[in-house]
Each structure stands twice: as C-alpha cells, then as structure tokens.
Design a protein around this motif. Structure first.
Motif, PDB file in Angstrom:
ATOM      1  N   PHE A 124       3.164   0.336   0.996  1.00  0.00           N
ATOM      2  CA  PHE A 124       3.431   1.765   0.440  1.00  0.00           C
ATOM      3  C   PHE A 124       2.663   2.800   1.062  1.00  0.00           C
ATOM      4  CE2 PHE A 124       4.705  -1.547  -2.810  1.00  0.00           C
ATOM      5  CZ  PHE A 124       6.057  -1.263  -2.843  1.00  0.00           C
ATOM      6  N   GLU A 125       2.958   3.989   1.015  1.00  0.00           N
ATOM      7  CA  GLU A 125       2.540   5.123   1.418  1.00  0.00           C
ATOM      8  C   GLU A 125       1.711   5.853   0.284  1.00  0.00           C
ATOM      9  OE1 GLU A 125       0.383   7.584   3.582  1.00  0.00           O
ATOM     10  OE2 GLU A 125       1.640   5.903   4.394  1.00  0.00           O
ATOM     11  N   ASN A 126       0.542   5.820  -0.011  1.00  0.00           N
ATOM     12  CA  ASN A 126      -0.342   6.453  -1.114  1.00  0.00           C
ATOM     13  C   ASN A 126      -1.735   6.942  -0.744  1.00  0.00           C
ATOM     14  OD1 ASN A 126       1.512   6.718  -3.645  1.00  0.00           O
ATOM     15  ND2 ASN A 126       1.413   4.167  -3.593  1.00  0.00           N
ATOM     16  N   ALA A 127      -2.220   7.716  -1.456  1.00  0.00           N
ATOM     17  CA  ALA A 127      -3.595   7.877  -1.112  1.00  0.00           C
ATOM     18  C   ALA A 127      -4.448   6.544  -1.402  1.00  0.00           C
ATOM     19  CB  ALA A 127      -4.205   9.137  -2.220  1.00  0.00           C
ATOM     20  N   TRP A 128      -5.547   6.580  -0.814  1.00  0.00           N
ATOM     21  CA  TRP A 128      -6.280   5.167  -0.774  1.00  0.00           C
ATOM     22  C   TRP A 128      -6.748   4.774  -2.245  1.00  0.00           C
ATOM     23  CZ3 TRP A 128     -11.737   4.496  -1.105  1.00  0.00           C
ATOM     24  CH2 TRP A 128     -12.379   5.542  -1.185  1.00  0.00           C
ATOM     25  N   LEU A 129      -7.210   5.908  -3.012  1.00  0.00           N
ATOM     26  CA  LEU A 129      -7.716   5.583  -4.213  1.00  0.00           C
ATOM     27  C   LEU A 129      -6.719   5.285  -5.237  1.00  0.00           C
ATOM     28  CD1 LEU A 129     -10.609   8.297  -4.888  1.00  0.00           C
ATOM     29  CD2 LEU A 129     -10.883   5.712  -4.825  1.00  0.00           C
ATOM     30  N   SER A 130      -5.257   5.895  -4.890  1.00  0.00           N
ATOM     31  CA  SER A 130      -4.109   5.436  -5.862  1.00  0.00           C
ATOM     32  C   SER A 130      -3.820   3.855  -5.367  1.00  0.00           C
ATOM     33  CB  SER A 130      -3.122   6.270  -5.592  1.00  0.00           C
ATOM     34  OG  SER A 130      -3.351   7.596  -5.839  1.00  0.00           O
ATOM     35  N   ALA A 135      -3.440  -1.397  -7.244  1.00  0.00           N
ATOM     36  CA  ALA A 135      -3.799  -3.064  -7.017  1.00  0.00           C
ATOM     37  C   ALA A 135      -4.097  -3.521  -8.504  1.00  0.00           C
ATOM     38  CB  ALA A 135      -5.035  -3.020  -6.008  1.00  0.00           C
ATOM     39  N   PHE A 136      -5.193  -2.898  -9.275  1.00  0.00           N
ATOM     40  CA  PHE A 136      -5.369  -3.421 -10.681  1.00  0.00           C
ATOM     41  C   PHE A 136      -4.145  -3.456 -11.268  1.00  0.00           C
ATOM     42  CE2 PHE A 136      -9.846  -2.065  -9.055  1.00  0.00           C
ATOM     43  CZ  PHE A 136     -10.424  -3.142  -9.549  1.00  0.00           C
ATOM     44  N   ILE A 137      -3.322  -2.352 -11.477  1.00  0.00           N
ATOM     45  CA  ILE A 137      -2.125  -2.306 -12.418  1.00  0.00           C
ATOM     46  C   ILE A 137      -1.122  -3.510 -12.004  1.00  0.00           C
ATOM     47  CG2 ILE A 137      -0.210  -0.873 -12.939  1.00  0.00           C
ATOM     48  CD1 ILE A 137      -1.900   1.352 -12.363  1.00  0.00           C
TER      49      ILE A 137
END
Length: 209
Positions: A124-130, A135-137
């Motif tokens: 997926f394409e997201n901001a790295w912090l997102s 990953a936790f979610i």
C-alpha cells in the motif's frame, strides 16, 4: 510423467521453492549494510507476492520494490532496528524483576508490528508513520493471522535450533531457505486479509485504518 509438467503441483511447488531461496539470497545480500534491512524485507514481500501470482521475474521485481520503497522502509527500520537491539539488551542484561512486564509488553508489540509493517509498505501507498500505525491495527484486529505467522516463524527457528543440536548438516539447507521461505508462507495469509482493501487491477492502493 505428468508430475514433471510445468503446470503440475510438483513443478509449481519446486518453482516456488526456488524463488523463495533466490529471494532469501537477494535479501541477505541487500541487507549487508544493515541500514538497508527494512528495504530488503519490503522488497522480499513484494517479490514473493508477485512470484506466487506469477507476475514478472523475481530479481527485477525485488530490485524495483527495493528502490521504490527504500526511503520509507529505511525510516521504518531505523525505528524497528534500534528497538530490537534495545529489547535484546533488556532481556539479556537487564535482569530486573520489575521490568519483566514492560519487556513482555514491548516485545509482543514489536513482534505484532514487525509481522505486518513490511507487507503493508510493499502493498500500500501511505506515509511511513501511517504504515507503522496500520501495522499495529492490522496485527491486533487480525490477531489470528498474526499468531499464525508467529507460529510459522517459531517453527522455522525451532527447526534451526533442532538441526543445530541433532543434525548439523541440515542447518545449511535451512539457512539457504532462510526467511525468504518464511515470507512465502506468510503471503497467502497476508493477502487473505488485504483482499478486502484491494482490487485485482490495483498494485499499490492506499489503505487507511
């Protein structure tokens, strides 16, 4: 001789095994600088997924994903890598009873996120912090899949330890198979979850939790 047909389960399995070994070799080679481990793990997940989907060639897929995800994956690894070192230090050196619960808690959280973050970055394409937050979610909301992947990892590590103790000649084969083969086993589980967030024609969709 049907089992030697290119479309037979035996030959497909052999091809998948060969791809897993080659992905592992590529991952090891590109991880030598240490700081590139995150990009290598992301590229391995992408190459393994495309291999199982019969998309392109493993080597070109690996290096394309390595380059396109390098910055974000490296930033992610700069968090996960030092945390892993800190946790190992805490378990080996800091033998303090009051720290036992925090060590367990942080180790579990690290493992949960680690199982998902590289696949999410590759898929997926997201901001790295997102991506780290997702990953936790994903790891917690799909805890059954997380446990399944952890069991796969545990079995592989167990085989290495057992081979080292009882059949040392088998260690080399397991190391050649390496984490690339583990990722190959993870991919069907990951894709079963990701299917709800992707469409067949999409290669780098965005996911928000």
């Amino acid at each position: 001789m049907k089992f030697l047909s290119p479309d037979s389960p035996f030959m497909r399995g052999l091809s998948t095994f060969a791809d897993a070994v080659w992905i592992n070799i590529l991952m090891v080679l590109t991880s030598i600088p240490i700081v590139t481990i995150g990009a290598s793990l992301t590229a391995a997940h992408d190459a393994a997924r495309r291999s199982l989907a019969a998309q392109g060639h493993v080597t070109s897929n690996f290096f394309k994903a390595f380059a396109s995800n390098f910055r974000k994956s490296t930033l992610t690894w700069l968090i996960f890598g030092p945390l892993a070192v800190g946790l190992v230090y805490a378990w080996v050196i800091l033998q303090i009873t009051p720290l036992l619960i925090p060590k367990f808690a942080f180790s579990i959280l690290w493992l949960i996120a680690f199982e998902w973050v590289w696949a999410l970055q590759a898929r997926f394409e997201n901001a790295w912090l997102s991506t780290i937050a997702n990953a936790f979610i994903f790891g917690i909301s799909h805890i059954g899949y997380t446990l399944a992947m952890l069991i796969i990892d545990g079995v592989f590590l167990g085989l290495i330890v057992a081979s080292w103790l009882y059949m040392p000649q088998g260690v080399l084969l397991l190391l050649i198979m390496g984490y690339g083969s583990v990722i190959m086993l993870h991919i069907p589980l990951l894709e079963r979850v990701f299917r709800a967030y992707t469409q067949p024609e999409e290669m780098t969709p965005s996911v928000q939790q």
